[in-house]
Design a protein around this motif. Structure first.
Motif, PDB file in Angstrom:
ATOM      1  N   ASP A 158      62.048  58.772  34.443  1.00  0.00           N
ATOM      2  CA  ASP A 158      61.965  59.902  35.373  1.00  0.00           C
ATOM      3  C   ASP A 158      63.010  60.964  35.060  1.00  0.00           C
ATOM      4  O   ASP A 158      62.712  62.158  35.028  1.00  0.00           O
ATOM      5  CB  ASP A 158      62.146  59.438  36.823  1.00  0.00           C
ATOM      6  CG  ASP A 158      60.953  58.669  37.343  1.00  0.00           C
ATOM      7  OD1 ASP A 158      59.850  58.832  36.794  1.00  0.00           O
ATOM      8  OD2 ASP A 158      61.132  57.902  38.306  1.00  0.00           O
ATOM      9  N   ILE A 159      64.234  60.523  34.838  1.00  0.00           N
ATOM     10  CA  ILE A 159      65.319  61.467  34.538  1.00  0.00           C
ATOM     11  C   ILE A 159      65.058  62.177  33.218  1.00  0.00           C
ATOM     12  O   ILE A 159      65.219  63.400  33.115  1.00  0.00           O
ATOM     13  CB  ILE A 159      66.679  60.737  34.534  1.00  0.00           C
ATOM     14  CG1 ILE A 159      67.045  60.316  35.959  1.00  0.00           C
ATOM     15  CG2 ILE A 159      67.767  61.616  33.933  1.00  0.00           C
ATOM     16  CD1 ILE A 159      68.230  59.372  36.056  1.00  0.00           C
ATOM     17  N   ARG A 212      62.371  64.826  33.558  1.00  0.00           N
ATOM     18  CA  ARG A 212      62.897  66.040  34.186  1.00  0.00           C
ATOM     19  C   ARG A 212      63.723  66.862  33.205  1.00  0.00           C
ATOM     20  O   ARG A 212      63.643  68.096  33.187  1.00  0.00           O
ATOM     21  CB  ARG A 212      63.732  65.685  35.417  1.00  0.00           C
ATOM     22  CG  ARG A 212      62.872  65.468  36.646  1.00  0.00           C
ATOM     23  CD  ARG A 212      63.714  65.265  37.875  1.00  0.00           C
ATOM     24  NE  ARG A 212      63.701  63.811  38.088  1.00  0.00           N
ATOM     25  CZ  ARG A 212      64.699  63.088  38.543  1.00  0.00           C
ATOM     26  NH1 ARG A 212      65.820  63.639  38.866  1.00  0.00           N
ATOM     27  NH2 ARG A 212      64.573  61.790  38.694  1.00  0.00           N
ATOM     28  N   LYS A 213      64.516  66.197  32.396  1.00  0.00           N
ATOM     29  CA  LYS A 213      65.346  66.906  31.417  1.00  0.00           C
ATOM     30  C   LYS A 213      64.473  67.610  30.374  1.00  0.00           C
ATOM     31  O   LYS A 213      64.763  68.742  29.988  1.00  0.00           O
ATOM     32  CB  LYS A 213      66.324  65.946  30.736  1.00  0.00           C
ATOM     33  CG  LYS A 213      67.445  65.494  31.646  1.00  0.00           C
ATOM     34  CD  LYS A 213      68.397  64.544  30.940  1.00  0.00           C
ATOM     35  CE  LYS A 213      69.515  64.099  31.861  1.00  0.00           C
ATOM     36  NZ  LYS A 213      70.452  63.184  31.198  1.00  0.00           N
ATOM     37  N   ILE A 248      61.408  68.692  30.838  1.00  0.00           N
ATOM     38  CA  ILE A 248      60.767  69.811  31.528  1.00  0.00           C
ATOM     39  C   ILE A 248      61.737  70.990  31.638  1.00  0.00           C
ATOM     40  O   ILE A 248      61.352  72.141  31.419  1.00  0.00           O
ATOM     41  CB  ILE A 248      60.236  69.376  32.906  1.00  0.00           C
ATOM     42  CG1 ILE A 248      59.024  68.460  32.722  1.00  0.00           C
ATOM     43  CG2 ILE A 248      59.884  70.583  33.770  1.00  0.00           C
ATOM     44  CD1 ILE A 248      58.566  67.766  33.982  1.00  0.00           C
ATOM     45  N   GLU A 249      63.001  70.701  31.945  1.00  0.00           N
ATOM     46  CA  GLU A 249      64.005  71.763  32.018  1.00  0.00           C
ATOM     47  C   GLU A 249      64.148  72.474  30.668  1.00  0.00           C
ATOM     48  O   GLU A 249      64.230  73.706  30.601  1.00  0.00           O
ATOM     49  CB  GLU A 249      65.355  71.186  32.445  1.00  0.00           C
ATOM     50  CG  GLU A 249      65.425  70.766  33.881  1.00  0.00           C
ATOM     51  CD  GLU A 249      66.730  70.052  34.221  1.00  0.00           C
ATOM     52  OE1 GLU A 249      67.697  70.156  33.460  1.00  0.00           O
ATOM     53  OE2 GLU A 249      66.738  69.367  35.264  1.00  0.00           O
ATOM     54  N   LYS A 254      61.080  74.662  30.083  1.00  0.00           N
ATOM     55  CA  LYS A 254      61.124  75.873  30.912  1.00  0.00           C
ATOM     56  C   LYS A 254      62.085  76.901  30.334  1.00  0.00           C
ATOM     57  O   LYS A 254      61.790  78.090  30.324  1.00  0.00           O
ATOM     58  CB  LYS A 254      61.526  75.525  32.343  1.00  0.00           C
ATOM     59  CG  LYS A 254      60.438  74.859  33.131  1.00  0.00           C
ATOM     60  CD  LYS A 254      60.883  74.548  34.558  1.00  0.00           C
ATOM     61  CE  LYS A 254      59.795  73.907  35.366  1.00  0.00           C
ATOM     62  NZ  LYS A 254      60.248  73.550  36.714  1.00  0.00           N
TER      63      LYS A 254
END
Length: 89
Positions: free
Chosen positions: A74-75, A78-79, A81-82, A85
């Motif tokens: 999960d972490i 998210r990283k 995806i950051e 972006k």
């Protein structure tokens, strides 16, 4: 990945201080770091791990916690995806 997998498996880790390993493994806390090509240090670290089971288990637990808190799927998702972006902006 092998380092993270070993830490996630809650086993005591002995690794050489190369590449990004020192950023993940804290010497004496979540495992034992030794200098590359130091066979004496490897032998001593293995002996220490075998002779001090409480310390070895404590480092294994800390290693697991490090992976759980910083490298879970999960972490990491998210990283990623950051990063994506940031690249798109």
């Amino acid at each position: 990945m092998a380092l993270l997998e070993a830490m996630a498996s809650r086993v005591p880790v002995i690794a050489t201080s190369v590449g990004a390993i020192p950023k993940v493994l804290e010497n004496g806390v979540s495992g034992i770091l030794i200098q590359p090509k130091d066979s004496q240090a490897i032998a001593e670290a293995i002996t220490q791990t075998l002779n001090d089971k409480n310390s070895a288990l404590g480092m294994a637990r800390k290693g697991y916690e490090k992976v759980r808190d910083n490298f879970s799927s999960d972490i990491m998702a998210r990283k990623y995806i950051e990063v994506y972006k940031e690249l798109l902006l």
